[in-house]
Structure formats: structure tokens, C-alpha cells
Design a protein around this motif. Sequence first.
Motif, PDB file in Angstrom:
ATOM      1  N   ARG A  85      -6.236   1.462  -2.639  1.00 43.09           N
ATOM      2  CA  ARG A  85      -5.792   2.917  -2.458  1.00 43.09           C
ATOM      3  C   ARG A  85      -4.474   3.573  -1.778  1.00 43.09           C
ATOM      4  O   ARG A  85      -3.453   2.391  -1.968  1.00 43.09           O
ATOM      5  N   ARG A 129      -1.465   4.936  -0.221  1.00 39.50           N
ATOM      6  CA  ARG A 129      -0.935   5.245   1.375  1.00 39.50           C
ATOM      7  C   ARG A 129       0.348   5.480   1.243  1.00 39.50           C
ATOM      8  O   ARG A 129       1.158   5.401   1.076  1.00 39.50           O
ATOM      9  N   ASN A 171      -1.813   7.437  15.032  1.00 36.10           N
ATOM     10  CA  ASN A 171      -2.108   5.490  15.093  1.00 36.10           C
ATOM     11  C   ASN A 171      -2.780   4.817  14.175  1.00 36.10           C
ATOM     12  O   ASN A 171      -4.276   5.270  14.072  1.00 36.10           O
ATOM     13  N   MET A 172      -3.202   3.486  13.433  1.00 36.47           N
ATOM     14  CA  MET A 172      -4.173   3.135  12.343  1.00 36.47           C
ATOM     15  C   MET A 172      -4.679   3.092  12.572  1.00 36.47           C
ATOM     16  O   MET A 172      -5.771   2.684  12.396  1.00 36.47           O
ATOM     17  N   LEU A 173      -5.424   2.160  14.037  1.00 35.72           N
ATOM     18  CA  LEU A 173      -6.731   2.334  14.594  1.00 35.72           C
ATOM     19  C   LEU A 173      -7.641   2.488  14.768  1.00 35.72           C
ATOM     20  O   LEU A 173      -8.589   2.473  15.490  1.00 35.72           O
ATOM     21  N   ASP A 203      -2.356   5.317   7.727  1.00 34.43           N
ATOM     22  CA  ASP A 203      -2.398   4.571   7.575  1.00 34.43           C
ATOM     23  C   ASP A 203      -1.354   3.279   7.861  1.00 34.43           C
ATOM     24  O   ASP A 203      -1.387   2.078   7.815  1.00 34.43           O
ATOM     25  N   MET A 204      -0.772   3.736   8.734  1.00 42.33           N
ATOM     26  CA  MET A 204       0.446   3.005   9.766  1.00 42.33           C
ATOM     27  C   MET A 204       0.093   3.785  11.119  1.00 42.33           C
ATOM     28  O   MET A 204       0.479   5.046  10.904  1.00 42.33           O
ATOM     29  N   THR A 205       0.679   2.909  11.952  1.00 42.74           N
ATOM     30  CA  THR A 205       0.752   3.261  13.212  1.00 42.74           C
ATOM     31  C   THR A 205       2.369   3.400  13.190  1.00 42.74           C
ATOM     32  O   THR A 205       3.421   2.910  12.481  1.00 42.74           O
ATOM     33  N   CYS A 255       8.258  -0.800   6.734  1.00 44.44           N
ATOM     34  CA  CYS A 255       6.514  -1.117   7.418  1.00 44.44           C
ATOM     35  C   CYS A 255       5.956  -0.351   5.530  1.00 44.44           C
ATOM     36  O   CYS A 255       5.398  -1.231   4.783  1.00 44.44           O
ATOM     37  N   LEU A 311       3.730  -2.455   2.467  1.00 41.24           N
ATOM     38  CA  LEU A 311       2.707  -2.460   1.594  1.00 41.24           C
ATOM     39  C   LEU A 311       3.507  -2.521   0.867  1.00 41.24           C
ATOM     40  O   LEU A 311       2.303  -2.397  -0.466  1.00 41.24           O
ATOM     41  N   ILE A 367       2.773   4.124  -2.583  1.00 35.86           N
ATOM     42  CA  ILE A 367       3.111   3.711  -1.391  1.00 35.86           C
ATOM     43  C   ILE A 367       4.497   5.175  -1.089  1.00 35.86           C
ATOM     44  O   ILE A 367       5.056   4.522  -1.872  1.00 35.86           O
ATOM     45  N   CYS A 417       8.751  -5.237  10.632  1.00 35.98           N
ATOM     46  CA  CYS A 417       8.233  -4.540   9.940  1.00 35.98           C
ATOM     47  C   CYS A 417       7.397  -4.469   9.057  1.00 35.98           C
ATOM     48  O   CYS A 417       6.656  -4.292   8.438  1.00 35.98           O
ATOM     49  N   VAL A 418       8.134  -5.368   7.564  1.00 39.92           N
ATOM     50  CA  VAL A 418       7.336  -5.326   6.590  1.00 39.92           C
ATOM     51  C   VAL A 418       6.519  -6.560   6.793  1.00 39.92           C
ATOM     52  O   VAL A 418       5.369  -6.475   5.994  1.00 39.92           O
ATOM     53  N   GLY A 433       3.824  -4.340   7.360  1.00 36.72           N
ATOM     54  CA  GLY A 433       2.331  -3.619   6.423  1.00 36.72           C
ATOM     55  C   GLY A 433       2.378  -4.610   5.204  1.00 36.72           C
ATOM     56  O   GLY A 433       1.169  -4.549   5.194  1.00 36.72           O
ATOM     57  N   TYR A 447      -1.803  -4.502   4.502  1.00 35.27           N
ATOM     58  CA  TYR A 447      -3.110  -4.953   3.094  1.00 35.27           C
ATOM     59  C   TYR A 447      -3.722  -5.552   2.891  1.00 35.27           C
ATOM     60  O   TYR A 447      -3.910  -6.683   2.057  1.00 35.27           O
ATOM     61  N   SER A 470       0.670  -2.388  17.754  1.00 28.92           N
ATOM     62  CA  SER A 470      -0.894  -1.859  16.107  1.00 28.92           C
ATOM     63  C   SER A 470      -1.544  -3.377  15.886  1.00 28.92           C
ATOM     64  O   SER A 470      -2.276  -3.279  14.697  1.00 28.92           O
TER      65      SER A 470
END
Lengths: 267, 308
Positions: free
Chosen positions: A56, A58, A100-102, A108-110, A120, A124, A137, B57-58, B61, B65, B93
Motif C-alpha cells: 500500500r 503510506r 500512534n501507528m500501534l 502508518d507511522m508514529t 521514518c 519506508l 510514500i 528512524c530510517v 521505517g 515495512y 513505537s
Amino acid sequence: MSTVESSKKIRALTLKCIGSLGSGHVGGSLSIADVLAVLYDKYMNVDPSNPHMEGRDRLVLSKGHAGPALYATLCYKGFFPEDWLLTLNKLGTRLPSHCNMLLTPGVDMTAGSLGQGLSCACGLATGSKILKDNATIYAIVGDGELQEGQNWCALMYAADKKLDNLIVFVDKNGLQIDGTTEEVMDIGDIENKFRAFGFDTVSINGHDHDAIDKAIKNARLHKGSPSCIVLHTVKGKGVSFYETMGAGVHSTTCTAEQLQKALEELR
Amino acid sequence: MEMRKAYVAAMAEVMKNNPKVVVLDADLASAGGTKPLYTQFPERAIEVGIAEDNMTCVATGLAAYGFIPFIHSFAPFSVRRNFDQIAVSVSYSCQNVKIIGYDPGVTATTNGGTHMCFEDVAMLRALPNIRVMDIVDPVQLAKAVPFVAEHQGPVYMRFARKQTDTLFDEDYKFRPEKADVVRKGNDVTVVASGAMVFDALKGAEILHEKGIEAEVIAVHTVKPLDEQTIAESAARTGCVLVVENHSVHGGLFGAVTEMFARTVPTPCDAVAVYDRIGQVGSLSELKKDYNLTGEDVADKAVKLIARK
């Protein structure tokens, strides 16, 4: 329904969400409603019934305090029922002030500690490149957020790795908590800074849906480097008394009376 | 074999078997030893440049994924430099990022105070969701790496790149939840982590000559701690000396004494770094200067036994 109608709906749901609590991050939520409407109506390859669908597209909302706008959008697209919006920031909620992604389907990301989201998003985008799954992304950062140095590490990385599947929006609303971005810490020429860092960059009216649509379409077609779309926006956009509030609109009240008045304006 | 050689060999094997494993470096691939992975797995070896916060942080991500990223730097830059990134984008997270910290504490030697991290274990122990490991030798490292890759959740692993001292033989069985009792004794329990196990064993030898038998427990995982093995030993010996290449605040000594404070009050002491900053020096000079030698272990053990 047109994307303009969607953006009105997103703004109304955003304010209902914040109004359920009485106050919140109104300004920076309303300023990104238009880009969210165009993105989710026309571009995001996502499935509300399968929020973790592989391959998908994001979105990283790096300015995580604008969570209510994303929650409104996801709710509107069917990721979760509308009554969830009324639980914002209540103990045990699925919708905390910062994304909060959880907890939230479709997030998709916190985010919340400013400056981390772009990195981040780079991760992705790198993941998508390794898998060759052709996902796009997207990341939304605030203009004030660009004062965090980590963003510039991420930009350098994205250009070095030729992440042309990464599209960064800068919500350039010109305001942050302590004043205008110029007063607090002048970020300078954002467009040319992104260009200097190797991003294919355009600058548009962030409330003009045709311009947003065209910019995203072009960015998706662009190959060889990441893209940046600088959105010139108004913090609190769509509601007259929020638009004119100044820096205070970052986090402000949304009383029952204000909500009613705002919803009338958004009709 | 140097620790870094053992590490890269184990990583090459893990990456061969699991296409989800990726490595990231912040301009220390040559120093840390991961450089060969860039030739072997060009798509899954990612040089980030000198930007540890971005690297963290990479990795987040990539983990989001579905990948299993290992990030590498010297301990201070793997943990301290990017602590908020670890707190928010890894711990909070709950992302499956593996953090490798080279040359912890005095093993930073001539890189000196800026590189001498005595607080990494304390910092990461305070964050939920992260497993904290201090590796003793190349054999244990090679056996721990596949576990770390398979384990669902963030892990921090510290070790000295150039160390060649070897404690275990190839028959060693790494048990993720269990500490290793490497010497039996009934007079004092010595709980040591990482490479300080060698100094703990030296101390035990000195004590033996004095007629004192120390039980030495080698801890590879400070969190979650194998409390059972330590408590059972302490119940027999009646006192516990912790030995660690780390600040006396919040590391293994913290973990052990917190346990005894919650359960059975037990005389404890620590051979550790007592509220001091780092400095340049050779490993043996630094160990002497910070009182981290086998002689220090023996001296403290004698005094501790007197408190029983």
C-alpha cells in the motif's frame, strides 16, 4: 463527491473530534485538510478493510500533533466508525493527540517528537525500493518542524538514495507556538533549500485542489530524485475566527459554541 | 578471532538465510567490520553517513515495512546521541530495530572520553520493550546474532570490536533467557556482564588462593535479567558482587540490587565505574584507573563477605 466537498467534511470531522475534548491542535489540523482530501480521494492506494495491506501507499504525518485531521480523513474513508472521533485523548482511546501507528487503523507511522518523521518515511521508501513493490510514500512536515536538524539528514539521505517514491509536503503555514516562523527562527527559502538538497520541488497554494492534484500527479511521474511540494497554507483554514487568530491557533479551544459556528461556516 | 570478525560472519549467515535482515551504518562500516556485507548484499546494506539520529528512524521505517534492521555505531552514538529517536521511534513505537553499540565503556580506550559510554545500559533499561545485552566473547556473539535477528522486538547489544579473548568453546549453548554459571562456589556470588566476566574469573582465582570460593555468573542479557539464577546462587552464598564495565548507576548493579530490594535483602556491592567521566588510555591502564581489575574484584569480595 468532489475533493473540495471531502475537505469540508474532513474539517468538520476534525473540529467535532477536537470539540469532543474542548481544545486541541486546531490550526495545523485545518491547514492540511485540503492535501489530505486530494491524497485520500485520488491517490492513496489503501484499503480501509485491510489497513496493513502489503504494497500500500503510506503517509507519515510527521507533524503528529495534526493527528485529528488524519483521524477525520481515515474515519471519512471508512477505516473506523465516527464515534471513535469523540474519544480523542481520553484514557484508553485509539486516537491519541499525536499519531500512534500501534493504535489507529490507517496510521502508518508514529509521530510526535518533531523531526523524526522524514527519516521514518525514508526508511519506508527504502523498504519499498528493496521490495520493488511500486508503493509511494508520502510525508507531511510542518514548516516550523524544519527547524529540527534531523530533517536535513533525512533530505540528504533521500536524495543520495534517489528515493523517487518519496513525496514530501511542507505545510508552510508560517506560524508556530511562539510566533511566526520568521520571528521564532527564520527557516529562509524552503523551496530553494529543498532544491539544493536534491529534491524536485514545486511551490503551490495549499488550498487549491487543482494545484495540489497536479503537483502530486507530476511528483509521482518524476523519476530519479525525491519530490517536495511546498503548500502555502493558512493555519486554521476554513473557519474565519481560527484563520485570524495568529500563533495562538496552534492549540486552542473548540467550545460547543465555536464548533457550531465553525460547522455553519463549513457547510 | 576478533569480535567484529565473528559478528560479520554471523550477520552474513543470517542475511543469507533471511532476506528481511538489513544492516545500516553511520560511516563506521570499515571500523565496525560490516563492510563486506556491502559487497555481499548490496541492496540490504545501507550507508547512512554520519547521522545516527537519521539512521535510527530510517531503521524504524524499514522495520515498519517488515524488515529487520541492524544499526551500528560506537555505543555512545548508537544510544546516547539518538536517545529520543530510540525512545519514540523504537521503544514507544515497538519497532523491530536491532541496535549495536561498539566498544562500550573502557573498551573505547584511545578514542577517549567522548566515545566512552558508561551509561548506555542504564538509558536503555529505562525504556520499555528493549532487550539489553552485553556480550562476553566472539563465540557467544556468533550464537547470539541469529537469536537477535529472530527475536520479535528491539534489542540492544554491546561488545568490544577488537576483543579476541574467548571464554566459551564451540560447544557453548546460548540460552537467551539464562545467564551462564561459569564457576561454582559457595562463599560469594559474582555477577558479571560482557567482557568483565574475564576479570570476575581472575578475581575468583585470587579468592580461591585465599580459600574463598566465588560463584561466577556470566550475564549476557541485563534486561530481562535471569533473576532466578542469581537469586538461587545468592541464597547459597549470602552476598552478591556485581562486576560491570558501566556506571554503577542503573546498569547491571541497578538491575541486581533492584531485584534484591524487592525480594530478599542481600548484601551487595559493585566493581563498576563510580560516577566518573571517560578518558584516553590503554585497556589495562583504564581498568586499573577505574578499579575494574581482578584484584579489585577480589578486594571487594572480601569486604563484602565480611558484611554477611
